[in-house]
Design a protein around this motif. Structure first.
Motif, short mmCIF file in Angstrom:
data_model
loop_
_atom_site.label_atom_id
_atom_site.label_comp_id
_atom_site.label_asym_id
_atom_site.label_seq_id
_atom_site.Cartn_x
_atom_site.Cartn_y
_atom_site.Cartn_z
N VAL A 14 4.62 15.48 33.05
CA VAL A 14 5.14 14.10 32.09
C VAL A 14 5.98 13.22 32.47
O VAL A 14 5.03 12.20 32.01
N ILE A 30 2.88 10.61 20.00
CA ILE A 30 2.70 11.88 21.30
C ILE A 30 3.24 13.30 21.22
O ILE A 30 4.34 13.44 20.08
N THR A 32 3.58 16.57 21.50
CA THR A 32 3.44 17.17 23.08
C THR A 32 3.02 19.40 23.11
O THR A 32 4.29 19.94 21.72
N ASP A 33 2.51 19.46 24.00
CA ASP A 33 3.27 21.65 23.89
C ASP A 33 4.41 21.74 24.42
O ASP A 33 5.03 20.44 24.70
N THR A 37 4.45 22.78 29.85
CA THR A 37 4.68 21.47 29.49
C THR A 37 5.22 20.30 29.98
O THR A 37 5.75 19.74 31.04
N LEU A 38 6.55 20.54 29.52
CA LEU A 38 7.89 19.87 29.72
C LEU A 38 9.09 20.90 30.25
O LEU A 38 10.00 19.98 30.43
N LEU A 64 7.79 11.18 18.27
CA LEU A 64 7.32 12.22 19.37
C LEU A 64 7.30 13.70 18.56
O LEU A 64 7.99 13.87 17.17
N ILE A 66 6.60 17.89 18.99
CA ILE A 66 6.40 19.32 19.56
C ILE A 66 5.45 19.65 18.88
O ILE A 66 5.08 20.69 17.87
N VAL A 115 -0.87 15.74 24.84
CA VAL A 115 -0.49 16.47 25.97
C VAL A 115 0.08 17.61 26.66
O VAL A 115 1.43 18.52 25.60
N GLY A 116 -0.56 18.35 26.88
CA GLY A 116 0.07 19.67 27.45
C GLY A 116 -0.65 19.80 28.97
O GLY A 116 -1.23 19.39 29.83
N ASP A 122 -4.68 23.31 24.45
CA ASP A 122 -4.07 21.08 23.78
C ASP A 122 -5.62 20.22 24.10
O ASP A 122 -5.65 19.31 23.10
N THR A 133 -6.17 12.05 25.59
CA THR A 133 -6.11 14.31 25.68
C THR A 133 -5.19 13.53 26.79
O THR A 133 -5.71 12.97 27.81
#
Length: 174
Positions: A14, A30, A32-33, A37-38, A64, A66, A115-116, A122, A133
């Protein structure tokens, strides 16, 4: 179907995403997964580097959220201390969790990035919804659950097919 597995952007982490560039192009949200991912799938909390990244995301002006297939306790324990909204037990790649995230953020698909680390959940889910993506490399595959392991095997098959068709170039590798 294989076209829907191709992300618009591939990066290592990321931290490699050009947030300012995407914001300048009109993206404002965003999705995000979480796991791989994070942070790693077994990491309960955000790293200091990730906390700084979240602050930067918000400073730039992004909303943002999740969206995770994981259970409530896992996602809430990670997201709540950071004051980040989330959708748990999302059942990605179905459309419902992406629609819910868009609704929570008050944004359209054309303004939103996904994001993933998984093509099958994802990227496929985001592409089906018309979102931008971004595929990141998984942080750690050692602690992944059985469902993710199945997805990784399916990804290998899909990648082989995409490479054969010239749709996944190695020089574009992460």
């Amino acid at each position: 179907m294989f076209d829907k597995l191709i992300p618009k952007l591939r990066v290592n982490t990321v931290f490699d995403i050009d947030l300012e560039g995407l914001y300048a192009k009109g993206y404002r949200g965003i999705i995000t997964d979480l796991d791989n991912t994070l942070v790693g799938a077994k990491e309960p909390l955000a790293t200091p580097e990730l906390i700084t990244w979240f602050e930067r995301v918000k400073q730039i002006g992004f909303k943002l959220i999740i969206v995770s297939n994981n259970h409530m306790e896992r996602v809430a324990a990670f997201a709540t201390p950071l004051n980040i909204e989330f959708v748990h037990q999302a059942r990605k790649p179905t459309n419902a969790p992406f629609r819910k995230a868009l609704s929570i953020m008050g944004l359209s698909g054309q303004e939103t990035i996904v994001v993933g680390d998984q093509m099958m959940t994802d990227v496929y889910g985001g592409n089906r919804m018309g979102l931008f993506t971004v595929l990141v490399l998984p942080i750690s595959i050692a602690d992944e659950g059985w469902g993710t392991k199945i997805n990784r095997r399916l990804e290998k098959i899909a990648l082989k097919r995409l490479r054969k068709k010239g749709q996944w170039l190695e020089e574009d590798k992460h």
